[in-house]
Every structure is written in structure tokens, then in C-alpha cells.
Design an enzyme around this catalytic site. Sequence first.
Site, mmCIF file in Angstrom:
data_model
loop_
_atom_site.group_PDB
_atom_site.id
_atom_site.type_symbol
_atom_site.label_atom_id
_atom_site.label_comp_id
_atom_site.label_asym_id
_atom_site.label_seq_id
_atom_site.Cartn_x
_atom_site.Cartn_y
_atom_site.Cartn_z
ATOM 1 N N MET A 51 0.981 -1.122 0.016
ATOM 2 C CA MET A 51 0.021 0.060 0.031
ATOM 3 C C MET A 51 0.779 1.431 0.148
ATOM 4 O O MET A 51 1.759 1.206 0.711
ATOM 5 C CB MET A 51 -0.703 -0.009 1.408
ATOM 6 C CG MET A 51 -2.065 -1.108 1.049
ATOM 7 S SD MET A 51 -3.349 -1.070 2.061
ATOM 8 C CE MET A 51 -2.564 -1.730 3.642
ATOM 9 N N GLU A 52 0.366 2.200 -0.585
ATOM 10 C CA GLU A 52 1.188 3.403 -0.947
ATOM 11 C C GLU A 52 1.664 4.186 0.394
ATOM 12 O O GLU A 52 2.483 5.110 0.341
ATOM 13 C CB GLU A 52 0.646 4.286 -1.943
ATOM 14 C CG GLU A 52 -0.457 5.061 -1.609
ATOM 15 C CD GLU A 52 -1.295 5.726 -2.532
ATOM 16 O OE1 GLU A 52 -2.041 5.005 -3.248
ATOM 17 O OE2 GLU A 52 -1.127 6.915 -2.925
ATOM 18 N N SER A 53 0.951 3.957 1.470
ATOM 19 C CA SER A 53 1.473 4.337 2.798
ATOM 20 C C SER A 53 3.000 4.123 3.352
ATOM 21 O O SER A 53 3.112 4.646 4.254
ATOM 22 C CB SER A 53 0.257 3.968 3.811
ATOM 23 O OG SER A 53 0.285 2.573 3.790
#
Lengths: 274, 348
Positions: A51-53
Site C-alpha cells: 500500500m502506498e502508505s
Amino acid sequence: MAKKYTLDELLIISAAREINDGDCVILGVGLPTTAGAVAKALFAPNATLMMESGIIDFEPLVPPNHIADANACRGFSYATDLFSMFTMTYRGFVDVCFLGVAQIDKFGNINTTVIGDYDHPDMRLPGSGGAPEFLSYAKRTVLTMRGGEFVETLDYLTSPGFLDGGDSREKSGLFPKGSGPSMLLTTQGVFRFDETTKEMYLAQLHPGITVEMVRNNIPWDLKVADSVLITPAPSDQEIDFIRRFAPTESVGRKLMYELGIINTLKKAAERVKA
Amino acid sequence: MINPKSKIMTAKEAISRFVNDGDQLIIGNYTVSTCAELVFEVARQQKKALTLYSQSGIFDVEILVGAGCVDKLISTYVYRAGGKEGGSAVERSLKDGSLSMEDYTNFQYNARLMAGMHGFSFMQVPEGSMVTDLFKRRSFMGEGKYKIIRCPYTDKEILTVPSANPDVCIVHVQRADKYGNAQYWGAMGSVAAAALSSKRIIVSCEEIVDHEIIKSSPHLTIIPAFRVDAVVEIPWGAHPSEVVGYYNLDKVAYALFLMSDMTGDGLKAWMDQWVFGCPNRHAYIEKYMAENGARTIDAIRAKAYYSAPANYGSAFDSCWDNQGRERTMGVTMEELNTILEERGLLRG
């Protein structure tokens, strides 16, 4: 007799089939995370879900609430930051990503920012989020559209698809060779992009949908594959997995809200009684 | 097929498969936890014409230059032993013309790796170095060592260094799983950037641990599995340098090496004994204990001082509660299936 499935389950598994074993996969919330979870559990055990987090190599146990939901998994392998997630994508380490679409044109350019005029919008949508860099630099991008629209001209170009079609994306020199949208999944079927013209064509119909029904939603003369496939039904195993892992995704948003509200009211009434 | 994705192999296999003659090779470690055994293996396999990157090149650089593996060196800090009478492999090789060297500051060297790690073609660095001979004197990188550009926002002159993406990184860490997730703690230096900027990564570790251990401590992971080519378990793999949590610097062994390194013949004799005379790290440690006594090794073994565990838990790990009801919608699976059927939402 094969088990019956919902439309959402059909869409989830159609997206999941775009994930190959060993892929590095960027997942957005909703359909993509469920698709990623199914793929990892059933046929791509060596996929690295991200996930881009900055959550890398996770196995979701419940559907994440958002793209920074470390509560949806039990640990993960590598914690990094958003900046590094995007430079990782820029350097070509992401094999496939999934993006939602509000408006799309025939060359797979997408708008997720605004419907109408930018300064005086009819609808102000969320915006770019991570979409432009993912569509620019992931090796493959799976677009999903539910409730969005096909248009001749976008109201706002948020993320670059094949630009003006043909070799215009490659000629721009801004994107890695072979990148760009690889498929568009809608509630009616699957579209892919012609190798030369880069114009989208109908490749696959979901069961019960006709070419005419699809054409009705598209303002240009849609190209259709010589032999249009029918989207294969999910297997019993896939249906069981999705419905157990993400029942709220299985039933679709409308029914989820309806049952969710009933449940909340019921619990409130029970508290009053007690 | 036990596990198709296990990357566990010996140092011999890893170096022979992933380090080629003529490569740009980077030492991942900075000052501590030097990947000593991987360095030894490169020397044993007599890799040639390497361009060697090391942030602070003492033990590692001396061995590889002394073994004749290196043509070009990029560093910020090299070693010299013994005052006027002393010397080093780097100095001897510069003198005899077999080595060229490019000097950068610590920050500039690290900035090149950061640029490479993030896919940028250059990085801005503090402009003060423009007046120094670091900027003026250039070796094999020539014009490409630094460039000055004008900032488009402030119109000031800014100093830049080019990105670096070495062919292969060798790095030693505390622990890794068989997939390659590498965990390292202590002085972070430029370790992650050295590894992540590189095209191939060979990880050696004190211990290979279960994947579950990695999953419960993701913030200790500095290199994710999908970037790693080889994982080698090498206890004492950094000796005589130190690995926090495992062992301290072996000052005696280190001093003996440095004294030998004062002359070319001395270094050669030391390497014949400890590098070429030992086929692997196990043999090296056995020999070390045989010569110095097991107590020498026990004296530097780390005592435990554990990091406090961090809680990665959440409220539940399933959408279904203990009564078998879905947490949002409040229905059982049976009820849910009935509703879907009644509403005509099921197909196929």
C-alpha cells in the site's frame, strides 16, 4: 452445481486474475485489496502486496479501511514511507497497480478530479491521490470503473493513459516502455487496449451483458474484439474465500449500507432495553 | 519442491553468481558490521577490475585492494597505519598506479546513493565544497564528478553530485528470513541506501529467522525481500568488526590486521592465513579459537539487552464475530446467503 456469485464477486475475481505469482502489487482500498487478498491466498502466494502508505508485503485478514490500515493485517515485512513507495514505483519495481476511474477516454486517460469546470465544478471528486505516478510508472495498470463514465474529452486529465493514442505515450519520452493501462474493468465487461492504435476495445463481456448494452454507455464508435470472451465465473473456492474474507465487498455497497444501518439501529434498541 | 522462493545459499555460491569481473561493487555497511566474510569470498574468488564503493573504507577496502580485485575506488575515508613508516594497500596501489581513486565527502557519497535509491539522476549537496580540491581534483570520473546548476526557484548556483546505482551490494545484517527480508539495527549510516540503490543485493546475516519474526517487527527491516538476490547465514560474519546484539569489536584481532597491513608483505601474509587459508567463515572462527582460545571469542559475545516489544495487534482478525455474525451487517453467513438469494443478487 456450481455456486452462485454476486456481481461484485465476479469483478473482484476478474481483477485478481491480473495478478501473477511473484508480482509486486500496489493495492488501493475496496475491490483491489480484496482482489489482492484472493490472489495471494489462492494462486499467487509469492506476490508482494503493498500500500502506498509504506506497508509492504502484508496479508490482509479483513478488508483495509484505507490505504494506511496496518490494523487490517497481522504484521507485515517492511515498513517504509510514502516517498520511497513512489520512488520504488518510479524505478520500475511495481509490476501491477489498480486504480479507480471517474471519467475515461478511449485512450485510457483518466479523470478523478472534477466533473465540469475546474473552478466552478459540477462535482468535485477526490483528486489525484497516487494515481498519476502509478499509471505513469507501474509496469501494468488495471483500471476499475463503477458508476463512472466514458467521455470523448475528459473534463480534467488527472492521470496519463495512452495520451493521443498510437505511439504518443512512448514518443513523449516520459514513461517507461510498455507501461500504461492494461485493462479497464467495468460492471459490464473488460476492455483492453489495441497494441498499435492504443484505442480501447471490448475484450470480454460479463454473463448476461450484450455488446449493445455496452455501446449504449459509450459516446464513440466502440471497437469490439473479433471474438469477445465471456468472463469466466468464479470458482466455488474463490466465492467462498471472498464472501468469508470480505462479505461487505461481496454484497456491494448498497446492500452493505442497508444491512449496516439496520444492524446499528438494532444494537441501539438492545442497549436501550438493557 | 520445499520452497521455490528461498534465496538461501552459501557465500561461495552467492559471490560466484552475483558478482562479476568489472562490476561496480558497493560495501553496504558503514564502519560497523562490515560484511567481512562476503569481502573475503570476493577476494578468494579473485574477482577483477572492480569499481569499489565504500563509505568508510578501512578493513573491507584494504582486503579487496590488497587482493588485487579493485581498479577504481570511490570513498570518503581510507585507512593508513603506522605513521611515517606505515602504509596501506590503498596507498601502495595508488603509488604503483594500479588504483585510481575518487574522493567525496561523507554526505556527498551518501547523497549519490540516495539519488540512486530514489531513481533521481542527481542530488543537490551543500555548495561549500565548490571551493575545495574535492571539487577541483578529479580522477576517473572527470567532469561527471560534480556539476553546478542554477536553481530554477532561487536563481542561486547549486552543487550537485550524480546518482549512483552500483551493480551489486554486499551487506551484513543481524537477521533475515529465507525470502531476503533483511533486518538491521544500530548505526544506520548509509546501509539501506547502499543496498537499495544497487541492482543486485547479497545479504549475509548472523541468523536466518522465521518469517513470522520479520512480520512482527517490520520497522527493523531495511531491505525488502523482493529486492534481494541471495541470503547467506554467516555467524560471526562481520568479525573482527562488531554487530550490535551479537558481538563487540575484536580489538586484538583488528589491531593484528592493521599492523600486518603496514606493508604489502605483511598484508599478504595475513591474507594467506586468514582469507585464503580458510575456505569459509566456520573454518576462520575455528582457526581463530584454536590459536587464541575460545575465551577470546566468549569475551566479546554480546549480553542481551532486548528492545521493548511494540504492539502490532488489532481488535479482530476476521469480519465475523464470535457468534458468527458479520461485524458491520450483523448477519450470519447463512442469513447473508438467504438475503442475496431473495434479492436476486446471485448469478450463475
